[in-house]
Design a protein around this motif. Structure first.
Motif, PDB file in Angstrom:
ATOM      1  N   VAL A 175       0.725  -1.224  -0.058  1.00 50.43           N
ATOM      2  CA  VAL A 175       0.129   0.111  -0.144  1.00 50.43           C
ATOM      3  C   VAL A 175       0.809   1.068   0.105  1.00 50.43           C
ATOM      4  O   VAL A 175       0.596   2.099  -0.769  1.00 50.43           O
TER       5      VAL A 175
ATOM      6  N   ASP B  69      -0.179 -11.746 -14.049  1.00 43.99           N
ATOM      7  CA  ASP B  69      -0.986 -11.417 -15.710  1.00 43.99           C
ATOM      8  C   ASP B  69       0.036 -12.044 -16.223  1.00 43.99           C
ATOM      9  O   ASP B  69       1.293 -11.995 -16.519  1.00 43.99           O
TER      10      ASP B  69
ATOM     11  N   THR C 117       1.957  -8.677 -18.418  1.00 44.90           N
ATOM     12  CA  THR C 117       2.893  -7.978 -17.509  1.00 44.90           C
ATOM     13  C   THR C 117       3.529  -8.651 -16.438  1.00 44.90           C
ATOM     14  O   THR C 117       4.475  -8.105 -15.936  1.00 44.90           O
TER      15      THR C 117
ATOM     16  N   GLU D  97       2.452  -8.874 -13.761  1.00 45.65           N
ATOM     17  CA  GLU D  97       1.812  -8.182 -12.353  1.00 45.65           C
ATOM     18  C   GLU D  97       0.974  -9.135 -11.642  1.00 45.65           C
ATOM     19  O   GLU D  97       0.438  -9.766 -12.041  1.00 45.65           O
ATOM     20  N   SER D  98       1.446  -9.140 -10.363  1.00 43.26           N
ATOM     21  CA  SER D  98       0.578  -9.863  -9.342  1.00 43.26           C
ATOM     22  C   SER D  98      -0.683  -9.941  -9.393  1.00 43.26           C
ATOM     23  O   SER D  98      -1.211  -8.655  -9.643  1.00 43.26           O
ATOM     24  N   LYS D  99      -1.568 -11.001  -9.355  1.00 44.89           N
ATOM     25  CA  LYS D  99      -2.868 -10.972  -9.276  1.00 44.89           C
ATOM     26  C   LYS D  99      -3.615 -10.576  -7.970  1.00 44.89           C
ATOM     27  O   LYS D  99      -4.741 -10.460  -7.616  1.00 44.89           O
ATOM     28  N   LEU D 100      -2.652 -10.571  -7.017  1.00 42.66           N
ATOM     29  CA  LEU D 100      -2.854 -10.116  -5.581  1.00 42.66           C
ATOM     30  C   LEU D 100      -2.673  -8.577  -5.081  1.00 42.66           C
ATOM     31  O   LEU D 100      -3.341  -8.209  -4.278  1.00 42.66           O
TER      32      LEU D 100
ATOM     33  N   LYS E   3      -1.338  -4.987  -6.881  1.00 40.74           N
ATOM     34  CA  LYS E   3      -0.882  -3.937  -7.693  1.00 40.74           C
ATOM     35  C   LYS E   3       0.175  -3.298  -7.643  1.00 40.74           C
ATOM     36  O   LYS E   3       1.049  -3.497  -6.543  1.00 40.74           O
TER      37      LYS E   3
ATOM     38  N   ASN F 137       7.140  -4.422 -20.112  1.00 40.78           N
ATOM     39  CA  ASN F 137       5.595  -4.004 -20.015  1.00 40.78           C
ATOM     40  C   ASN F 137       5.656  -2.924 -18.647  1.00 40.78           C
ATOM     41  O   ASN F 137       4.643  -2.017 -18.247  1.00 40.78           O
TER      42      ASN F 137
ATOM     43  N   MET G  97       3.922   0.535 -18.846  1.00 41.76           N
ATOM     44  CA  MET G  97       2.991   0.911 -18.059  1.00 41.76           C
ATOM     45  C   MET G  97       3.476   2.361 -17.081  1.00 41.76           C
ATOM     46  O   MET G  97       2.461   3.345 -16.897  1.00 41.76           O
TER      47      MET G  97
ATOM     48  N   TRP H  67      -9.525  -5.771  -3.678  1.00 37.39           N
ATOM     49  CA  TRP H  67      -8.039  -6.208  -4.355  1.00 37.39           C
ATOM     50  C   TRP H  67      -8.391  -6.945  -5.537  1.00 37.39           C
ATOM     51  O   TRP H  67      -7.947  -6.942  -6.507  1.00 37.39           O
TER      52      TRP H  67
ATOM     53  N   ALA I 192      -7.909  -6.351  -9.426  1.00 37.84           N
ATOM     54  CA  ALA I 192      -6.846  -7.322  -9.936  1.00 37.84           C
ATOM     55  C   ALA I 192      -7.480  -7.888 -11.075  1.00 37.84           C
ATOM     56  O   ALA I 192      -6.973  -8.102 -12.334  1.00 37.84           O
TER      57      ALA I 192
END
Lengths: 429, 192
Positions: free
Chosen positions: A123, A312, A315, A317-320, A322, A353, A357, B8, B12
């Motif tokens: 966060v 993803d 990218t 990028e974590s799905k959990l 951002k 990516n 971004m 979240w 996501a």
């Protein structure tokens, strides 16, 4: 852990005291500098292995206005690929598998921090190390694997590897396994246990079996290697490994499929199949079941399977969380295996990516490659290769491409050496 | 910012869909960077048996990849990889690497052989291997600064019919001795 590292540094020919002191000084300086620079855009990369080095490098190559901080506890990296050749006796030492970070950092303006990450705040977008806190705009984690020791009764993460080495992270463990093989009497038994898939480097346990068998055949011909595989069959290149073993090591390798080891006994130097059948060895190479590296646990990136990080497919990028990307063995990359080359390829897709971004530009679909060689004997290797694309949000192998070698090949053993040279050069320059 | 777990997951989920939907097809750079693990960053190889792709002509790369793809040119791993790419993607990769500077290598080479090769190349090879091997006519590959072991493996494959020589090349190669050919390879490896 500290002892391991000191022993290792000694063996690598570095003065442990000097290195550790130098390390501490550099950490403080680097974090201080990294923290003080505010206003610009920063990517923090955690983990200086096959994935992290390449992600850091390509982000800088693609957009030099983005600051990149690479956090890695060790000052040198030892490659897992090819470490089986040392265990088998084809390499005299680990020097050809060892790279530093100085040239990489200097060539690309990457800020190195030799420290361990203890916390990640997704966060506030901060990473905590022993000497301070570092802000990031985006975080790339490439932590490799950790062991699910809790699935092996009697396995103590601190003590068991000293008695029954895993050698699944190259370095002191690799040296220890080799030392044990050298000390073993002719007529002794080596036990190698393979965890249930997926694990780091699917062909790795079978290449290791080949290399150990090669050593036994030459130096301890009365000895045997018993392979206890938790999987229903050889998990990678099964036909080729069987062919190679039949050709060279028929009387040495005792391969047993669907034999899941669930407990170990340090005192007896033994393992238990399904908790019942005790199998002792003079050298016992227990490769424990695996999950994403510790930092992935710390940062809360592990998915519902409690082992790996969902990402993803474009990218990484974590799905959990951002703004956090996961690459390499730790992530779930669909059809791409947990290999060094996959990590290299994923790192470039991720870097492309991340830069897009951060600049508000369109992302680009993944195009990935895996190439992976395994040695069967001193002169013969086999390979698996794949090209990957994205379909319906998942990484798949391009249909009708890739696959394994038609046969054992001397040429592939020669090419494999250049594979290592090029991929380690990519990571270190 | 949404802070609940459900939030979240929702965020996501949207993210995953949107990035996939918006992503452009693989660019020349995306396709080519994947090759660099074996062929070196930007196609500059550090491995003695792996060719540099940097500065190679687009036509030569496309020709090689198409022959790998069809199986006309034998290989260990390249045939399996080439099958993963469309013709347009192969052209894009060829363009990408052709725009990179030739990767100058530092090799220990026998100066006598290099000199002999230099005297042989003009009359035998220079009509197709242009500019001392830095460029090639049509789909003739550039050879300047490639690693000697790589060049030797390729020549051996030509001589043992594992790789098919173009007719013009076969005419020139036939009268040359193995020592002459080795000298030529030394010469091309030495060009920067």
């Amino acid at each position: 852990m500290t002892l391991d590292r000191r022993d290792f540094l000694k063996l690598m020919g570095a003065g442990a005291g000097v290195s550790l002191a130098g390390c501490a000084t550099q950490q403080t300086a680097a974090v201080g500098e990294a923290m003080s620079k505010s206003g610009g855009r920063r990517v923090v990369v955690v983990g200086g292995g096959y994935g992290g080095t390449v992600a850091a490098k390509y982000i800088r190559m693609l957009d030099s206005s983005i600051e990149v901080v690479l956090i890695e506890p060790n000052k040198q990296f030892v490659s897992c690929p090819f470490s089986n050749l040392y265990i088998g006796g084809l390499l005299k030492d680990l020097s050809s598998l060892t790279i530093g970070y100085d040239k990489l950092a200097a060539n690309h303006g990457i800020k190195m921090v030799h420290d361990t990450v203890t916390a990640v705040d997704p966060v506030k977008k901060t990473v905590t190390v022993s000497t301070g806190t570092i802000d990031y705009d985006r975080l790339v984690v490439s932590p490799g694997v950790d062991f699910r020791a809790e699935e092996l009764e009697g396995y103590n993460l601190a003590t068991t590897p000293e008695i029954m080495p895993h050698a699944w992270k190259a370095g002191p463990q690799t040296l220890l396994l080799r030392k044990q093989l050298e000390a073993m009497p002719n007529g002794g038994t080596v036990v190698l246990t393979v965890p249930v898939s997926p694990f780091r480097c699917p062909p790795g346990p079978y290449e290791r079996t080949s290399m150990i068998a090669m050593y036994l055949k030459e130096h301890k011909p009365k000895s045997k290697i018993v392979v206890l595989d938790a999987n229903p069959d050889i998990a990678s290149k099964p036909g080729l490994f069987r062919k190679g073993w039949a050709k060279h090591y028929a009387s040495i390798i005792d391969y047993r499929k669907a034999q899941k080891v669930t407990a170990v006994n340090e005192k007896n130097r033994s393992v238990f199949v399904e908790g019942i059948e005790e199998i002792k060895g003079d050298v016992v190479n227990v490769i424990p079941p695996q999950r994403a590296g510790k930092i992935a646990q710390v940062a809360g990136l592990i998915g519902p399977d409690k082992a790996w990080c969902p990402v993803d497919a474009t990218t990484f990028e974590s799905k959990l969380h951002k703004n956090i990307h996961v690459i390499g063995d730790a992530c779930i990359a669909g059809a791409m295996p947990k290999s060094g080359y996959s990590a290299n390829s994923e790192a470039k897709v991720c870097a492309t990516n991340v830069v897009a971004m951060m600049n508000g530009k369109e992302t680009t679909e993944l195009s990935g490659i895996n190439t992976c060689f395994s040695y069967i004997s001193a002169k013969e290797a086999i390979s698996v290769a794949g090209v990957y694309t994205v379909k319906g949000g998942a990484i798949i192998a391009v249909p009708n491409s890739g696959g394994v070698s038609p046969d054992l090949s001397e040429l592939e053993a020669i090419y494999a050496e250049s594979w290592l040279k090029n991929i380690l050069t990519e990571m270190s320059t | 910012m949404i802070k609940t777990r459900k939030g979240w997951a929702l965020a996501a989920g949207i993210l995953a869909v949107s990035t996939t939907a918006l992503a452009a097809p693989p660019s020349a750079e995306m396709l080519s960077n994947a090759c660099a693990g074996c062929h070196g960053t930007n196609g500059g190889s550090a491995g003695l048996t792996m060719p540099s792709l940097a500065g190679q002509s687009k036509e030569a790369i496309v020709d090689a990849m198409k022959k790998y793809k069809s199986g006309e040119r034998k290989s260990t791993i390249m045939g399996r990889l080439a099958k993963g790419y469309s013709d347009a993607q192969i052209v894009a990769m060829g363009e990408f690497f052709s725009k990179k500077k030739i990767h100058a290598t530092n090799q220990t080479l026998d100066p006598v052989k290099v000199a002999k090769g230099a005297s042989l190349q003009e009359a035998n090879c220079s009509r197709c291997h242009l500019e001392e091997g830095r460029e090639g006519k049509d789909d003739t590959p550039a050879m300047a600064s490639q690693w000697l072991p790589y060049l030797q493996i390729q020549m051996n494959q030509y001589l043992t019919d594992q790789r098919k020589m173009p007719e013009k090349m076969a005419e020139k190669v036939k009268p040359l001795s193995k020592a002459d050919l080795d000298a030529l390879l030394h010469y091309y490896a030495s060009v920067k």
